[in-house]
Design an enzyme around this catalytic site. Structure first.
Site, PDB file in Angstrom:
ATOM      1  N   ASP A 160       0.757  -1.238  -0.163  1.00 28.08           N
ATOM      2  CA  ASP A 160      -0.211   0.023   0.022  1.00 28.08           C
ATOM      3  C   ASP A 160       0.821   1.294   0.039  1.00 28.08           C
ATOM      4  O   ASP A 160       0.337   2.376  -0.511  1.00 28.08           O
ATOM      5  CB  ASP A 160      -0.756  -0.054   1.359  1.00 28.08           C
ATOM      6  CG  ASP A 160      -1.942  -0.942   0.900  1.00 28.08           C
ATOM      7  OD1 ASP A 160      -2.449  -1.400   0.071  1.00 28.08           O
ATOM      8  OD2 ASP A 160      -2.917  -1.447   1.840  1.00 28.08           O
TER       9      ASP A 160
ATOM     10  N   TYR B  75     -10.160  -0.384   2.329  1.00 29.42           N
ATOM     11  CA  TYR B  75      -9.704  -0.496   3.867  1.00 29.42           C
ATOM     12  C   TYR B  75      -9.088   0.967   4.470  1.00 29.42           C
ATOM     13  O   TYR B  75      -8.693   1.860   3.650  1.00 29.42           O
ATOM     14  CB  TYR B  75      -8.243  -1.427   3.909  1.00 29.42           C
ATOM     15  CG  TYR B  75      -8.537  -2.663   4.624  1.00 29.42           C
ATOM     16  CD1 TYR B  75      -8.511  -2.563   5.941  1.00 29.42           C
ATOM     17  CD2 TYR B  75      -8.795  -3.717   4.012  1.00 29.42           C
ATOM     18  CE1 TYR B  75      -8.762  -3.913   6.928  1.00 29.42           C
ATOM     19  CE2 TYR B  75      -9.039  -5.138   4.635  1.00 29.42           C
ATOM     20  CZ  TYR B  75      -8.935  -5.014   6.134  1.00 29.42           C
ATOM     21  OH  TYR B  75      -9.205  -6.157   6.954  1.00 29.42           O
TER      22      TYR B  75
END
Length: 738
Positions: free
Chosen positions: A381, A469
């Site tokens: 990420d 998320y």
């Protein structure tokens, strides 16, 4: 007809995208379940709150100007006139504009070849120069570190902002590509709509193009057929009937896209028999919930500070609170960076060095489904998406309490234009009724002693929403010298569509790769690994890593009624491989970073210890392609010699990398680390087997690790802090009783 549908959708999509992008950058705050109308006003002049005596902070602010008389409301700061005050301050708007101007005239960017700026950030000065610099000294030369792509090739450049000099760095033969730009991500989501086969497939699945939402999904690396061009996969969802489109996947449909040309390379559609889950009960917004008055669990709560917070933020980035000071800045890749963290010695009054620099280096999120539409979901990420680029504006009163200070991020878009990510970081004091220390004397001693001290901490917080998320990262500073780094996981699961509506339909031998959460919805098992870079400088840069093994010792016959006891055995790591640590429950150790050249009055080396938490470890095979790229999770702890080029655990160019430039590779060089300038790396790990309580949105799950003083102070550093007494605290009365 199909062409008209496409054009109508494209117009809607681009309009919404522009609105969302600018809302993202300058978000107006909408009251949520906690709003100012729900909370007591405990400002100094409020009729509902009075103080019987002046609040006594641990370190009283030096001037009246440092005391905030009213709870501050977040305000948009005009960054046009910002100037750097510290060598580690991030680049300002004017500096980014100047870098952009300089590069436009550089030979590399003069051609008509397509180019993009993937990162424009401060190139931090040499550490030795920063350590010598003091406020009032001349500012060190300001330089920008630039990652750009020109004509399909990646470049790393250094731009001297004062002289205009540009140096092109050698990137070597490493694989991979730079972090995606926001423009890469957004353009990739609508590029498939130019493909007639894709549009036809969507319509055949029963989805109107105007209800379509698509996500850009990094594809990891799985072999030679994925080399020599930037690729991305796109998967789509139906937005019809819900804001939570993540719960309505068009399962099995995956588009392979060339990210540079936007050409559709391949369309895989292997889920035609899987229905799109229904929208019912998926929306998580408070405004659409049917509120049951009996389910209102608690009354609104707020910690009030009539005299204002006890911390100050000088020159936009230098935070001072109680016995701590540190430099804080947003970063497009790391999220937030803490630098020059120092704590005051209670005996000498000296500000002592603890940590030169700390930040989130990488996040590795592999999903445990090897099927066609899922095997590649092994995200990094930070290195692929930019952890800071995905940071959202924080919501006052809910993300951060009333007296929080908000800090904006100033980043560069793909064309080098600066923009502001408003309210990206907040700083606030936290009190949850915790206890700093206590002791009550037993009645059998005859002494009536009860001594208790409250624990108030300072938190620097950011939250990133990486598509579905949400990550909440807290750096929490305590007056006893401890630093707690906490990661919270929330947001929405990435789910898989299925034909099953009940577990009794699932054949006994079939692997769902997750949990049936609702009708036609599977939450796929996955892991989260968050790796932190921690450049510890305990009373100076030259430190050692010490593993303190706790071992069982047996007594000799007749020596004692005891047969066994525990002994702490100290081992100093000589080289990097000595400090590659996999945590073991039944082989316990402590992990210290010490300054061997400085000792306490009784002879112990001063130090800090890492107290592990979130200890889930990766179980993937080391030769599995995702684990090769995520090899920095092979151990929970690593120690490397300081090297300014070794900052990102997954490598500088993580996108489609093959794992040849990771923390694991650096550490295997086995360089000397004893009494050297060293960097400590720690990985927080989470295994996530989804459950129904995670649907449609997940309650936050958190884990943390500590950096704790060990023989750093001569004694308890908070021995002298005062207790709370009634006369010092505000008396807040609810409006109904006034």
């Amino acid at each position: 007809m199909e062409s008209r549908n496409f054009l109508r959708f494209l117009f809607i999509f681009l309009s919404v995208s522009l609105v969302l992008f600018f809302t993202w950058v300058h978000l107006p705050y909408v009251p949520q379940p906690n709003s100012t109308t729900d909370l007591l006003d405990c400002s100094t002049n409020s009729p509902w709150c009075t103080s019987k005596n002046r609040f006594r902070p641990i370190n009283k602010p030096s001037t009246a100007d440092n005391i905030l008389e009213k709870p501050p409301n977040p305000k948009h700061h005009n960054h046009e006139s910002d100037t750097p005050h510290h060598p580690l301050d991030p680049l300002t708007i004017s500096e980014i504009n100047k870098v952009r101007t300089i590069l436009k005239s550089h030979t590399l960017f003069k051609s008509s070849s397509p180019c993009a700026f993937h990162s424009i950030v401060l190139e931090e000065p040499d550490k030795t120069l920063v350590l010598k610099w003091k406020k009032g000294d001349s500012m060190l030369p300001r330089k920008a570190a630039v990652v750009a792509r020109v004509a399909g090739k990646s470049y790393v450049l250094t731009v001297d902002i004062s002289t205009g000099e540009v140096a092109v760095q050698e990137t070597g033969s490493r694989s991979g590509y730079p972090t995606m730009t926001i423009e890469d991500m957004t353009s990739s989501t609508w590029a498939p709509l130019s493909n007639a086969d894709f549009n036809r497939t969507i319509i055949e699945r029963g989805v109107d193009l105007q209800d379509l939402a698509c996500l850009p999904i990094s594809l990891g690396w799985f072999g030679e057929n994925e080399e020599n061009r930037r690729l991305i996969k796109v998967q789509c969802y139906s937005m019809k009937g819900t804001a939570n489109f993540y719960m309505r996947p068009i399962e099995g449909l995956t588009v392979l896209l060339d990210m540079d040309s936007k050409e559709v390379v391949e369309i895989s559609d292997k889920g035609k028999d899987i229905p799109i889950p229904k929208a019912a009960n998926t929306d998580y917004r408070y405004s659409v919930q049917e509120i049951n008055p009996e389910m209102m669990f608690v009354n609104p709560i707020s910690i009030e500070q009539p005299k204002g917070p006890s911390f100050t933020v000088e020159d936009e980035h230098l935070v001072k609170w109680a016995n701590w000071e540190f430099h804080l800045k947003p970063d497009p890749r790391a999220g937030v960076i803490i630098s020059r963290a120092k704590v005051r010695d209670p005996d000498s009054g000296e500000m002592r060095n603890v940590m030169y620099k700390g930040y989130t280096s990488e996040l590795f999120v592999p999903y445990m489904d090897p099927t066609d539409a899922w095997y590649f979901k092994t995200y990094m990420d930070a290195g692929e998406y930019g952890f800071g680029l995905q940071a959202m504006p924080l919501d006052p009163l809910n993300d951060c309490p009333r007296n929080a200070y908000y800090m904006d991020g100033v980043f560069a878009a793909g064309d080098g234009t600066p923009y502001v990510r408003s309210h990206m970081v907040c700083v606030f004091e936290s009190y949850a009724g915790d206890i700093g220390w206590r002791h009550s004397e037993s009645p059998i001693t005859g002494m009536e002693i009860r001594e208790v001290r409250p624990k108030v901490t300072l938190v620097a917080r950011m939250a990133a929403s990486v598509a579905n998320y949400d990550y909440i990262v807290d750096w929490e500073f305590q007056t006893d010298g401890l630093i707690r780094i906490k990661v919270g996981l929330s947001g929405i699961l990435m789910v898989k569509g299925t034909s099953y509506v009940n577990t009794n339909q699932v054949p006994g031998q079939q692997n769902l790769y997750g949990t049936l959460l609702s009708e036609n919805v599977i939450g796929v098992v996955h892991d989260h690994y968050v790796t932190f870079y921690l450049d510890m400088d305990i009373d100076g840069s030259d430190n050692s890593f010490v593993k303190v093994n706790i071992q069982k010792q047996r007594t000799s016959p007749g020596e004692s009624p005891r047969r066994s006891y525990l002994k702490a055995i100290t081992n100093v790591a000589k080289t990097e491989k000595d400090a590659q640590i996999q945590l073991k429950l039944y082989d316990p150790s402590e992990f210290h970073v010490v300054n061997p050249m400085k000792r306490t009055r009784v002879g112990n080396p001063v130090g800090y210890k890492l107290v592990p938490g979130g200890t889930a470890a990766s179980l993937l095979d080391h030769d599995d392609p995702p684990q090769k790229r995520g090899a920095f999770t092979n151990n929970q702890i690593w120690v490397t010699p300081y090297n300014q080029s070794e900052q990102w655990a997954g490598g500088l160019f993580a996108y489609q990398s093959q794992g040849e430039d990771t923390l694991a590779v650096w550490s295997d060089r086995d360089r000397p680390i004893e009494n050297k300038d060293i960097v400590l790396w720690y990985t927080l790990g989470f295994h996530h087997v989804p459950c129904q309580e995670d649907f449609p949105i997940m309650p936050t799950v958190s884990s943390s690790f500590d950096l704790k003083p060990v023989n750093f102070f001569e004694s308890n550093p908070i021995l002298r802090i005062p207790p709370n007494v009634e006369k010092d605290l505000p008396v807040c009365k609810p409006a109904a009783s006034a």
